[in-house]
Write a protein that holds these residues in place. Structure first.
Motif, PDB file in Angstrom:
ATOM      1  N   ARG A 198       0.720  -1.448  -0.046  1.00  0.00           N
ATOM      2  CA  ARG A 198       0.009  -0.008  -0.013  1.00  0.00           C
ATOM      3  C   ARG A 198       0.804   1.215   0.045  1.00  0.00           C
ATOM      4  NH1 ARG A 198      -2.924   1.350   4.904  1.00  0.00           N
ATOM      5  NH2 ARG A 198      -2.607  -0.627   5.412  1.00  0.00           N
ATOM      6  N   CYS A 199       2.105   0.895   0.975  1.00  0.00           N
ATOM      7  CA  CYS A 199       2.860   2.304   0.868  1.00  0.00           C
ATOM      8  C   CYS A 199       3.555   2.628  -0.489  1.00  0.00           C
ATOM      9  CB  CYS A 199       4.088   1.957   1.785  1.00  0.00           C
ATOM     10  SG  CYS A 199       5.248   3.391   2.131  1.00  0.00           S
ATOM     11  N   LYS A 200       3.963   1.367  -0.952  1.00  0.00           N
ATOM     12  CA  LYS A 200       4.731   1.658  -2.389  1.00  0.00           C
ATOM     13  C   LYS A 200       3.829   1.935  -3.571  1.00  0.00           C
ATOM     14  CE  LYS A 200       7.467  -1.893  -3.591  1.00  0.00           C
ATOM     15  NZ  LYS A 200       8.752  -1.085  -3.615  1.00  0.00           N
ATOM     16  N   SER A 201       2.369   1.967  -3.282  1.00  0.00           N
ATOM     17  CA  SER A 201       1.616   2.184  -4.552  1.00  0.00           C
ATOM     18  C   SER A 201       1.384   3.736  -4.359  1.00  0.00           C
ATOM     19  CB  SER A 201       0.326   1.438  -4.001  1.00  0.00           C
ATOM     20  OG  SER A 201      -0.495   2.034  -3.061  1.00  0.00           O
ATOM     21  N   LYS A 202       1.695   4.478  -3.291  1.00  0.00           N
ATOM     22  CA  LYS A 202       1.436   5.808  -3.207  1.00  0.00           C
ATOM     23  C   LYS A 202       2.763   6.339  -3.571  1.00  0.00           C
ATOM     24  CE  LYS A 202      -2.457   5.565  -0.679  1.00  0.00           C
ATOM     25  NZ  LYS A 202      -3.485   6.106  -1.174  1.00  0.00           N
ATOM     26  N   GLY A 203       3.846   5.631  -4.058  1.00  0.00           N
ATOM     27  CA  GLY A 203       5.109   6.125  -4.765  1.00  0.00           C
ATOM     28  C   GLY A 203       6.339   6.091  -3.515  1.00  0.00           C
ATOM     29  N   TYR A 204       6.082   5.747  -2.249  1.00  0.00           N
ATOM     30  CA  TYR A 204       7.154   5.725  -1.451  1.00  0.00           C
ATOM     31  C   TYR A 204       8.085   4.439  -1.866  1.00  0.00           C
ATOM     32  CZ  TYR A 204       4.394   9.025   1.142  1.00  0.00           C
ATOM     33  OH  TYR A 204       3.703  10.221   1.453  1.00  0.00           O
ATOM     34  N   LYS A 205       9.370   4.568  -1.200  1.00  0.00           N
ATOM     35  CA  LYS A 205      10.326   3.483  -1.331  1.00  0.00           C
ATOM     36  C   LYS A 205      10.686   2.873   0.010  1.00  0.00           C
ATOM     37  CE  LYS A 205      12.438   4.797  -5.596  1.00  0.00           C
ATOM     38  NZ  LYS A 205      13.518   5.284  -6.309  1.00  0.00           N
ATOM     39  N   LEU A 206      11.050   1.920   0.358  1.00  0.00           N
ATOM     40  CA  LEU A 206      11.218   0.835   1.474  1.00  0.00           C
ATOM     41  C   LEU A 206      12.585   0.518   1.514  1.00  0.00           C
ATOM     42  CD1 LEU A 206       8.028  -1.234   1.681  1.00  0.00           C
ATOM     43  CD2 LEU A 206       8.395   1.045   2.606  1.00  0.00           C
ATOM     44  N   PHE A 207      13.451   0.774   2.606  1.00  0.00           N
ATOM     45  CA  PHE A 207      14.756   0.433   2.578  1.00  0.00           C
ATOM     46  C   PHE A 207      15.089  -0.345   3.943  1.00  0.00           C
ATOM     47  CE2 PHE A 207      14.422   4.234   0.042  1.00  0.00           C
ATOM     48  CZ  PHE A 207      15.516   3.982  -1.040  1.00  0.00           C
ATOM     49  N   ALA A 208      16.131  -1.300   3.611  1.00  0.00           N
ATOM     50  CA  ALA A 208      16.683  -1.861   4.666  1.00  0.00           C
ATOM     51  C   ALA A 208      18.267  -1.502   4.940  1.00  0.00           C
ATOM     52  CB  ALA A 208      16.779  -3.467   4.491  1.00  0.00           C
ATOM     53  N   ILE A 209      18.372  -1.089   6.361  1.00  0.00           N
ATOM     54  CA  ILE A 209      19.403  -0.397   6.678  1.00  0.00           C
ATOM     55  C   ILE A 209      20.612  -1.142   7.256  1.00  0.00           C
ATOM     56  CG2 ILE A 209      20.536   1.576   7.955  1.00  0.00           C
ATOM     57  CD1 ILE A 209      18.380   2.464   5.710  1.00  0.00           C
ATOM     58  N   GLN A 210      21.648  -1.535   6.445  1.00  0.00           N
ATOM     59  CA  GLN A 210      22.628  -2.718   6.888  1.00  0.00           C
ATOM     60  C   GLN A 210      23.376  -2.346   8.255  1.00  0.00           C
ATOM     61  OE1 GLN A 210      26.115  -2.800   7.216  1.00  0.00           O
ATOM     62  NE2 GLN A 210      26.000  -5.270   7.449  1.00  0.00           N
ATOM     63  N   ARG A 211      23.422  -0.918   8.585  1.00  0.00           N
ATOM     64  CA  ARG A 211      24.086  -0.635   9.990  1.00  0.00           C
ATOM     65  C   ARG A 211      23.047  -0.871  10.997  1.00  0.00           C
ATOM     66  NH1 ARG A 211      25.315   3.352   6.257  1.00  0.00           N
ATOM     67  NH2 ARG A 211      23.673   4.830   7.309  1.00  0.00           N
ATOM     68  N   ALA A 212      22.003  -1.261  10.687  1.00  0.00           N
ATOM     69  CA  ALA A 212      20.903  -1.267  11.879  1.00  0.00           C
ATOM     70  C   ALA A 212      20.658  -2.921  11.876  1.00  0.00           C
ATOM     71  CB  ALA A 212      19.804  -0.624  11.684  1.00  0.00           C
TER      72      ALA A 212
END
Length: 302
Positions: A198-212
């Motif tokens: 649903r988030c991506k359908s609004k044009g947003y991007k999701l990221f995994a942060i390797q340092r966390a």
């Protein structure tokens, strides 16, 4: 500007020693913690533990107690609404057994701000998970049509993901206002996947942060089946997984590749897991009941 972060933790019959360990890892990294208990049988002991901890540590701690299990999505939303009421900028969603590493929250917040400053429309960020037993990093999942590409993040890198696991996920409050809260109809399972799509359908991007990094065990149990490790769940969890998989097929914003994969693998999983289940009849009964309820559009608690 004070970028306030509130942790939202849903508890359900937690192990108290693990819950204490989690609190100790979280309280210095956030501005407030909201614990939402979903009808735990040991709530009196949980409450005693929190009273003890809040006397020892100066932290804004709020407890919301539900008399029964109202579902993971409902409980998460209770906590998120409280975080918004506290005028938080970020919400950190955690399971009751999620123990954070030092600097975990700062890495997520800093990475979100850095990405936004680069002009990236950030929906949420999450950690890279470490297998509790093997100490190996879980790869980041990307869907390419109906196929999965598993990406092992390089040290210090941020990897765009198709979806993020809820526990350890940091979301800006302004994104929650635009995308919406968690889906309460699903009760449990697929809640984070549905929100991610649903988030991506609004044009947003999701990221995994390797340092966390976060230690996390995915699935109730993992067994080897023809050389492949698979997660095995209880019969009641298989009901929700089967049913909510059908829900995902009904969502217009879920990618066709993901839907095709779910359609092919849903029934396949039922028969595979039934073969290795100790209660085959109950497993099959609840699995097919889940499929039936999903087709009929019957959601919420079983």
């Amino acid at each position: 500007m004070n970028l306030q972060t509130t942790a939202v933790v849903v508890t359900y019959n937690p192990d108290l020693s693990t819950l204490r360990k989690q609190f100790m890892s979280v309280h210095e990294q956030v501005d407030a913690i909201v614990y939402v208990d979903n009808g735990s049988k040991n709530f009196d002991l949980i409450n005693e533990l929190f009273l003890e901890l809040v006397e020892q540590k100066k932290i804004k701690l709020f407890i919301i107690s539900n008399h029964s299990n109202l579902g993971l999505g409902y409980a998460q939303n209770q906590g998120i609404k409280k975080a918004i009421e506290l005028d938080s900028n970020f919400v950190l969603i955690l399971d009751h057994d999620s123990v954070l590493t030092s600097g975990f929250v700062n890495e997520l917040v800093t990475s979100t701000i850095d990405l936004k400053n680069q002009g990236v429309k950030v929906g949420a960020v999450g950690p890279v998970y470490i297998n509790e037993k093997t100490n190996e990093q879980y790869p980041i999942t990307r869907y390419i049509g109906p196929f999965i590409k598993r990406v092992n993040p390089a040290e210090g890198s941020n990897v765009e993901a198709s979806f993020l696991i809820a526990s350890g996920c940091l979301i800006s409050v302004d994104v929650l206002h635009k995308v919406g809260l968690m889906n309460e109809e699903l009760f449990v399972d697929y809640i984070d996947v549905e929100w991610s799509f649903r988030c991506k359908s609004k044009g947003y991007k999701l990221f995994a942060i390797q340092r966390a990094l976060m230690h996390h065990e995915i699935g109730d149990n993992r067994v080897s089946f023809f050389g492949r490790m698979i997660s095995v769940h209880s019969p009641i969890r298989r009901y929700y997984l089967s049913r909510n998989s059908i829900y995902m097929l009904r969502c217009p914003y879920v990618s066709w590749g993901y839907k095709l994969r779910e359609l092919v693998f849903n029934v396949f999983r039922i028969f595979i897991f039934a073969m290795i289940s100790n209660d085959r009849l109950k497993y099959l009964k609840l699995s097919f009941r889940g499929l039936r309820d999903g087709i009929r559009g019957k959601f919420g608690s079983i």
